[in-house]
Scaffold this motif. Structure first.
Motif, PDB file in Angstrom:
ATOM      1  N   GLN A  63       0.827  -1.211   0.000  1.00  0.00           N
ATOM      2  CA  GLN A  63       0.000   0.000   0.000  1.00  0.00           C
ATOM      3  C   GLN A  63       0.858   1.256   0.000  1.00  0.00           C
ATOM      4  O   GLN A  63       0.559   2.230  -0.708  1.00  0.00           O
ATOM      5  CB  GLN A  63      -0.931  -0.012   1.218  1.00  0.00           C
ATOM      6  N   ALA A  64       1.929   1.246   0.770  1.00  0.00           N
ATOM      7  CA  ALA A  64       2.818   2.404   0.835  1.00  0.00           C
ATOM      8  C   ALA A  64       3.522   2.622  -0.508  1.00  0.00           C
ATOM      9  O   ALA A  64       3.656   3.765  -0.972  1.00  0.00           O
ATOM     10  CB  ALA A  64       3.844   2.212   1.944  1.00  0.00           C
ATOM     11  N   ALA A  75       1.210   4.108  -3.068  1.00  0.00           N
ATOM     12  CA  ALA A  75       0.733   5.449  -2.739  1.00  0.00           C
ATOM     13  C   ALA A  75       1.785   6.535  -2.926  1.00  0.00           C
ATOM     14  O   ALA A  75       1.444   7.716  -2.974  1.00  0.00           O
ATOM     15  CB  ALA A  75       0.221   5.483  -1.297  1.00  0.00           C
ATOM     16  N   ALA A  76       3.054   6.154  -3.004  1.00  0.00           N
ATOM     17  CA  ALA A  76       4.128   7.162  -3.094  1.00  0.00           C
ATOM     18  C   ALA A  76       5.248   6.651  -3.978  1.00  0.00           C
ATOM     19  O   ALA A  76       5.440   5.437  -4.140  1.00  0.00           O
ATOM     20  CB  ALA A  76       4.656   7.497  -1.699  1.00  0.00           C
ATOM     21  N   ASP A  77       5.984   7.586  -4.571  1.00  0.00           N
ATOM     22  CA  ASP A  77       7.125   7.199  -5.408  1.00  0.00           C
ATOM     23  C   ASP A  77       8.234   6.581  -4.575  1.00  0.00           C
ATOM     24  O   ASP A  77       8.944   5.688  -5.038  1.00  0.00           O
ATOM     25  CB  ASP A  77       7.660   8.421  -6.164  1.00  0.00           C
ATOM     26  N   GLU A  78       8.424   7.084  -3.354  1.00  0.00           N
ATOM     27  CA  GLU A  78       9.451   6.567  -2.456  1.00  0.00           C
ATOM     28  C   GLU A  78       8.855   6.393  -1.058  1.00  0.00           C
ATOM     29  O   GLU A  78       8.082   7.240  -0.602  1.00  0.00           O
ATOM     30  CB  GLU A  78      10.662   7.506  -2.379  1.00  0.00           C
ATOM     31  N   VAL A  79       9.226   5.306  -0.403  1.00  0.00           N
ATOM     32  CA  VAL A  79       8.723   5.009   0.931  1.00  0.00           C
ATOM     33  C   VAL A  79       9.875   5.078   1.932  1.00  0.00           C
ATOM     34  O   VAL A  79      10.880   4.369   1.756  1.00  0.00           O
ATOM     35  CB  VAL A  79       8.092   3.603   0.990  1.00  0.00           C
ATOM     36  N   ARG A 132      15.349   4.339   1.448  1.00  0.00           N
ATOM     37  CA  ARG A 132      14.063   4.475   0.794  1.00  0.00           C
ATOM     38  C   ARG A 132      13.749   3.206   0.009  1.00  0.00           C
ATOM     39  O   ARG A 132      14.648   2.502  -0.455  1.00  0.00           O
ATOM     40  CB  ARG A 132      14.063   5.671  -0.170  1.00  0.00           C
ATOM     41  N   ARG A 184      11.320   1.843  -3.286  1.00  0.00           N
ATOM     42  CA  ARG A 184      10.530   2.276  -4.429  1.00  0.00           C
ATOM     43  C   ARG A 184      10.359   1.116  -5.391  1.00  0.00           C
ATOM     44  O   ARG A 184      11.102   0.128  -5.338  1.00  0.00           O
ATOM     45  CB  ARG A 184      11.216   3.449  -5.149  1.00  0.00           C
ATOM     46  N   ASP A 197       7.529   2.162 -13.035  1.00  0.00           N
ATOM     47  CA  ASP A 197       6.091   2.429 -12.903  1.00  0.00           C
ATOM     48  C   ASP A 197       5.246   1.336 -13.551  1.00  0.00           C
ATOM     49  O   ASP A 197       4.094   1.117 -13.155  1.00  0.00           O
ATOM     50  CB  ASP A 197       5.749   3.783 -13.523  1.00  0.00           C
ATOM     51  N   ARG A 210       3.391  -1.397 -11.396  1.00  0.00           N
ATOM     52  CA  ARG A 210       2.343  -1.067 -10.441  1.00  0.00           C
ATOM     53  C   ARG A 210       1.126  -1.996 -10.559  1.00  0.00           C
ATOM     54  O   ARG A 210       0.570  -2.434  -9.548  1.00  0.00           O
ATOM     55  CB  ARG A 210       1.918   0.393 -10.613  1.00  0.00           C
ATOM     56  N   ASP A 247      17.791   8.102  -0.177  1.00  0.00           N
ATOM     57  CA  ASP A 247      17.181   9.362  -0.595  1.00  0.00           C
ATOM     58  C   ASP A 247      18.305  10.270  -1.094  1.00  0.00           C
ATOM     59  O   ASP A 247      18.935  10.991  -0.315  1.00  0.00           O
ATOM     60  CB  ASP A 247      16.448   9.994   0.594  1.00  0.00           C
TER      61      ASP A 247
END
Length: 393
Positions: free
Chosen positions: A71-72, A75-79, A118, A120, A124, A127, A178
């Motif tokens: 889920q994370a 929801a975001a490009d990087e966690v 991070r 990721r 894309d 996904r 990061d």
């Protein structure tokens, strides 16, 4: 972000070196024992990322934790994986915190930087497969642009070799750092270290020099000089910039670019001004940042050089500053502009050029009145430059 090039000692570099020597420059390096050893940084960072990737992959056998990570990631490009693990009580927190500290120390960053790790998706295009519930593998970010394979781990800790140039069908999480955060902190360290080694002026001195330089230009530059006399300083601004395609592996994230602007300061000593370029993420894309590249009030001569580099995750900024200072402190002002690009490139030890730090391109003899497109010496990029006057309030 950039294709490889022969390291050095090209005919042009040799000629430039001979000219510098003829001008009385003594580019004498300190003994080899004094040179920093960058590969230790690269090894430490890569080892930490690999261990985290393997442990994280095994942890995904827990369905609740796997869903939370999924889920994370969607929801975001990087966690920020350390923070996520801490909130989730996954049992990984202590290992992730330890890896964060190892990476920060290896890069010469201050201990208060916080978490750098991070997570990721490698691409894309993964996904949909991840959202459909296909089991992801986990891979450490590659540090070598020329890598042909990528190692990824499954939930049983088994290693799998993936093609580095072709995005795999299954979803792959990539453990990376990061780079934006690391670069911003690293340039702060670099700037302080350069100041410590005498390669940067105090802020107060810079401001005074800016005013002084503005008044000097006013006497000779007519209308433009009149503006300078009113208060402010002249700069060179980047209207547009583009870098060439390099076919980097899919596992690598966006590039983090910075430029070292060099010349002789108002005190007659070599100075280096690091300039962060956080927007320059992708090759083959024209960016129009309107960013100031050179503050001419900092420089004695109406010429400066620029060396563009890429942070690839394993730069030790304290060592980079030391390596640059080792050579540049031997360059003395002979009363005229002297190119410093070759001196900076020669300052970086040969074994740093595997992937860290990466040389992107360089621009010689930038002048205050440059107004138009300038291509880099390597032909790997171009910048459209324009003079820009910064007025005082």
């Amino acid at each position: 972000m950039r294709p490889r090039q022969p390291r050095r000692h090209s005919a042009a570099a040799i000629v430039a070196s001979l000219l510098a020597l003829a001008a009385g420059q003594a580019l004498v390096a300190l003994p080899a024992a004094a040179a920093p050893h960058a590969p230790a940084t690269a090894t430490t960072v890569a080892s930490a990322q690999d261990q985290v990737a393997r442990s994280l992959a095994r942890s995904l056998s827990d369905s609740t934790w796997r869903t939370r990570v999924q889920q994370a990631a969607l929801a975001a490009d990087e966690v920020p994986i350390t923070a996520l693990a801490d909130r989730s009580g996954s049992g990984l927190t202590s290992e992730l915190v330890r890896a964060d500290r190892q990476i920060a120390a290896a890069k010469g960053l201050d201990t208060d930087i916080g978490s750098l790790l991070r997570l990721r998706l490698g691409d894309d295009g993964m996904r949909d497969a991840l959202a459909d519930g296909q089991a992801p593998w986990v891979a450490p970010a590659a540090s070598d642009d020329n890598a042909t394979t990528v190692v990824a781990y499954d939930s049983r800790g088994r290693a799998h070799a993936l093609d580095a140039r072709h995005t795999p069908d299954r979803p792959v999480y990539v453990v990376d750092i990061d780079s934006s955060k690391a670069l911003a902190a690293g340039l702060g360290v670099l700037n302080r270290q350069l100041h410590h080694h005498g390669l940067a002026s105090d802020a107060s001195a810079s401001a005074s020099a800016s005013a002084s330089a503005s008044k000097t230009h006013a006497d000779a530059a007519g209308k433009q000089g009149a503006r300078a006399a009113a208060g402010g300083f002249w700069t060179t601004r980047i209207a547009a910039v583009e870098l060439s395609d390099d076919e980097e592996p899919w596992v690598k994230g966006d590039a983090e670019i910075y430029t070292l602007v060099t010349g002789f300061g108002q005190d007659g000593k070599v100075r280096v001004d690091p300039v962060d370029m956080p927007y320059l993420d992708n090759d083959g894309t024209v960016y129009r940042p309107g960013q100031i590249l050179v503050n001419w009030g900092n420089y004695k001569y109406n010429l400066a050089d620029a060396v563009m580099m890429e942070e690839d995750g394993s730069t030790n900024y304290r060592d980079l500053a030391k390596a640059i200072a080792t050579v540049l402190l031997t360059v003395t002002d002979q009363g005229t502009y002297i190119p410093l690009v070759n001196a900076i490139l020669d300052a970086i030890p040969n074994d740093w050029w595997t992937d860290d730090p990466d040389y992107v391109d360089s621009w010689y003899t930038l002048a205050r009145n440059d107004n138009g497109t300038r291509h880099g010496a390597r032909g790997n990029g171009w910048m459209t430059l324009e003079p820009y006057f910064v007025e005082e309030f």
